[in-house]
Design a protein around this motif. Structure first.
Motif, mmCIF file in Angstrom:
data_model
loop_
_atom_site.group_PDB
_atom_site.id
_atom_site.type_symbol
_atom_site.label_atom_id
_atom_site.label_comp_id
_atom_site.label_asym_id
_atom_site.label_seq_id
_atom_site.Cartn_x
_atom_site.Cartn_y
_atom_site.Cartn_z
ATOM 1 N N THR A 214 0.815 -1.217 0.000
ATOM 2 C CA THR A 214 0.000 0.000 0.000
ATOM 3 C C THR A 214 0.847 1.265 0.000
ATOM 4 O OG1 THR A 214 -0.111 -0.199 2.412
ATOM 5 C CG2 THR A 214 -1.952 -1.090 1.145
ATOM 6 N N ARG A 341 -6.321 -3.970 1.824
ATOM 7 C CA ARG A 341 -6.579 -2.839 2.707
ATOM 8 C C ARG A 341 -7.608 -1.880 2.102
ATOM 9 N NH1 ARG A 341 -4.818 -2.387 8.169
ATOM 10 N NH2 ARG A 341 -3.040 -3.785 8.390
ATOM 11 N N THR A 344 -6.598 0.405 -0.864
ATOM 12 C CA THR A 344 -6.529 -0.242 -2.178
ATOM 13 C C THR A 344 -7.915 -0.333 -2.803
ATOM 14 O OG1 THR A 344 -4.639 -1.546 -1.404
ATOM 15 C CG2 THR A 344 -5.747 -2.295 -3.413
ATOM 16 N N THR A 360 -1.204 3.313 6.559
ATOM 17 C CA THR A 360 -1.635 1.922 6.471
ATOM 18 C C THR A 360 -0.451 0.997 6.731
ATOM 19 O OG1 THR A 360 -3.361 2.462 4.856
ATOM 20 C CG2 THR A 360 -2.645 0.166 4.980
#
Length: 450
Positions: A214, A341, A344, A360
């Motif tokens: 991420t 996550r 995303t 994140t």
């Protein structure tokens, strides 16, 4: 019989000691109640509890400043610290139970010598000095000096009028117990975690709904094998991977989309109070981590309630075990399901420009580590202090936050869990199932005999 060591006023190394300053007092050596008692008992409730409090204060500093001590690695260190403390002082009470034989792979530990006098504060200090030095082998030279200084300071503070043989016996016993605990730790699969948080050989599975690195750093996965570590609790049916996440879908009517939409909305239109909660519980890189935050609350409550050394050792062991095993189970879920996550999903399905309030972490979303850690430790503390116990968390005041007050531990658990949704890094189902996992762990921890 020889009177117990007089407790001098703490003139030690850390400024925090003033929070728990010990009062000078005389304490007489208790008579042996029966031949079943393993060792002559010395009972000084006030003052000697500052030994573990001082060591946990230092351990939190080490977690902040030592490379590689991510949340699961920190939880592991906290757990072995608590077990070493517990085992160093368990011999003072005829009714106390060793964890040897109760925990997974931990053999019976040697009891103290019968009818010999021990200074239990010194035994605890020596156990903590040894185990912490072993658990943090890569500390800076300055922090290694602090470890040695605290060891020396506590010995001076708690050894007035003790004979040389009592001192030597107490030091040797604490170190013996801690050595055996450390040797046990070497076989759990996590001893080198601090050296290799991001193993290069791990290749995450690919496909719709699965985790990918991420922004902004796009780091490799952190501790992908941690879920394979040996738990401290013995194997149990709840160790099986269960509680699957909400089914992945991009359909705007699906529960997954709705969960992501909630995260997005909190990021766009969260209230100031919600944003403050997210930042309060962030406990990210460079902090004492979520497990550190929880053990800090436990030490605060020990001081607030003036627990004895034995009671403090019991609680710190329980909280530590719950944090360690909660972390292992959580990471097992994370890398079994590999859920992507929110950042995303949201950027691909809702708003390509969106960013979460807090960073994140570099590992899958389901389940939430915060929810698991807080539920595990919070329910242990609720078992100790009561389900309706009200308290105020003072731990983030040095960082500029106002204290946060809770009417009970469930309120704290719920707030810490939802904080990750407010922060934009977890779906609500991550938090809800994390709380379930943590509660499963705590329920088993409190059933052990201490």
């Amino acid at each position: 019989m020889r009177s117990n060591c007089l407790l001098a006023r703490f003139t030690g190394l850390f400024l925090v000691f003033v929070l728990y300053a010990c009062k000078k007092q005389d304490a007489s050596l208790q008579q042996v109640p029966s031949p079943a008692v393993a060792a002559v008992q010395v009972e000084t409730v006030n003052g000697e509890v500052n030994v573990p409090l001082s060591w946990y204060t230092l351990e939190l500093k080490l977690i902040r400043e030592t490379p590689g001590f991510s949340p699961p690695v920190s939880a592991r260190a906290i757990a072995y610290t608590g077990i070493a403390l517990h085992e160093a002082v368990v011999g003072r009470s005829a009714n106390a139970q060793t964890l040897g034989g109760q925990l997974n792979g931990l053999p019976p530990l040697p009891p103290p010598s019968k009818y010999k006098q021990y200074n239990w504060a010194i035994a605890a200090n020596s156990a903590l000095a040894y185990i912490i030095k072993q658990l943090f082998p890569n500390v800076s030279a300055a922090n290694l000096q602090l470890i040695n200084q605290l060891d020396s300071t506590n010995k001076v503070t708690y050894a007035n009028n003790c004979s040389a043989d009592v001192m030597a016996r107490s030091v040797a016993y604490g170190e013996q117990v801690a050595t055996l605990i450390y040797q046990w730790s070497l076989t759990d699969g996590g001893k080198d975690g601090y050296l290799n948080n991001f193993p290069a050989d791990y290749i995450p599975p690919a496909g719709p709904g699965l985790w990918v690195p991420t922004p902004p750093a796009f780091q490799r996965a952190m501790l992908p094998y941690w879920g394979n570590n040996r738990t401290m609790l013995k194997p149990h049916w709840t160790d099986a991977v269960a509680y699957p996440p909400v089914a992945y879908s991009t359909d705007t009517a699906s529960n997954f989309y709705k969960a992501a939409r909630l995260v997005y909305q909190k990021g766009v239109a969260g209230t100031p109070a919600e944003k403050n909660i997210a930042l309060y519980w962030a406990d990210g890189a460079g902090t004492f981590t979520p497990p550190g935050h929880l053990i800090a609350i436990a030490t605060q409550l020990i001081g607030d309630n003036q627990l004895s050394l034995s009671a403090a050792a019991n609680l710190l062991a329980q909280v530590g075990i719950s944090l360690n095993d909660g972390g292992i189970k959580c990471w097992k879920y994370k890398f079994h399901y590999n859920v992507l996550r929110p950042v995303t999903y949201i950027r691909s399905q809702i708003d390509s420009t969106w960013s979460p309030l807090i960073g994140t972490p570099p590992f899958p979303s389901y389940t939430s580590g915060h929810a698991t850690f807080t539920s595990a430790a919070g329910n242990v503390m609720a078992a100790k202090f009561g389900s309706s116990y009200a308290f105020t968390d003072q731990q983030k005041v040095p960082e500029g936050f106002a204290p946060r007050s809770f009417s009970n531990f469930n309120q704290m658990i719920d707030e810490a869990s939802i904080s990750r949704v407010y922060g934009g890094i977890h779906y609500d189902f991550d938090s809800e199932f994390g709380k379930v996992t943590g509660k499963q762990v705590s329920d088993r921890v409190v059933l052990l005999k201490y």
